[in-house]
Design a protein around this motif. Sequence first.
Motif: not given
Length: 286
Positions: A14-29
Amino acid sequence: MINEVQEPYVVGGKSFTAVAINTAAKAGQWIKSRLGAHNSVDMKYSSHDLVTEVDKGSEKMIRNLIMTHFPNHSFLGEEGVEPGPAASAQALQNVRDAEYLWIVDPIDGTTNFIHGFPFYSVSIALAYQGEVVVGVIYDPSRDELFVAEKGKGAYVHGQKMSVSAESKLSDSLIATGLPADRLGALPANLSGIQALAPKVRNIRVAGSAALHLAYVACGRLTGFWEIGLNSWDIAAGALLIQESGGQVTDTEGKPYTLDVRNIIGTNGRVHQELQQGLADSGATGF
């Protein structure tokens, strides 16, 4: 040796960066969908330090998404900490020795969000043994995602970022903030503004430290400073600047660590001049 460098970023496939990106995008939207629809505004540390149920909901979403992937990691979020500088410092110390620590500001720029001013962001960083290795800042208003990995560069819109080229303070666009701490940090910051305004091209105060740092990283700002910030305001943005070729220190010029509260981030070329300007005017916050 290569494996040692990459190891902090990937665990169990599991990529830490991918999780951070997906999480930030979901929260932001989700945050953007709540614009103008929040029901309550509460005061935290002062009348200028506000929180809504959207801040709390965003942090809960981010925590749940991250912990689903990495249940053994530690988590430091703004909304889980009591108001005030002492509580913030203590909260960081409580998790300072964690191997993996996620550092999150669920909405950086809550006052802007409340007023519908489109300059707020989600900031997510991951520290490995006390050093920031992943930094993600997402601006829902512009749908801009700023991403950095330690040693791998920083990117926006998938394009590699680099800091601006100005070499003199007189050619520089600098940003700062107006801190919620009206007794300590604010007077120091105002002294800095008064001292630096005649020396720079102009100063911007747009209300999100994380986005200001991201703007330094991508070259829209030459530099940024502010007194009295917290680890969740700074961590992701500091890595963005460093990975874009810039420099980040405290206002006395000492190296950035998670404990730093009085921050300078620049393209590196004007760093010493900016730091000296703050020091000469007694505006370092120390």
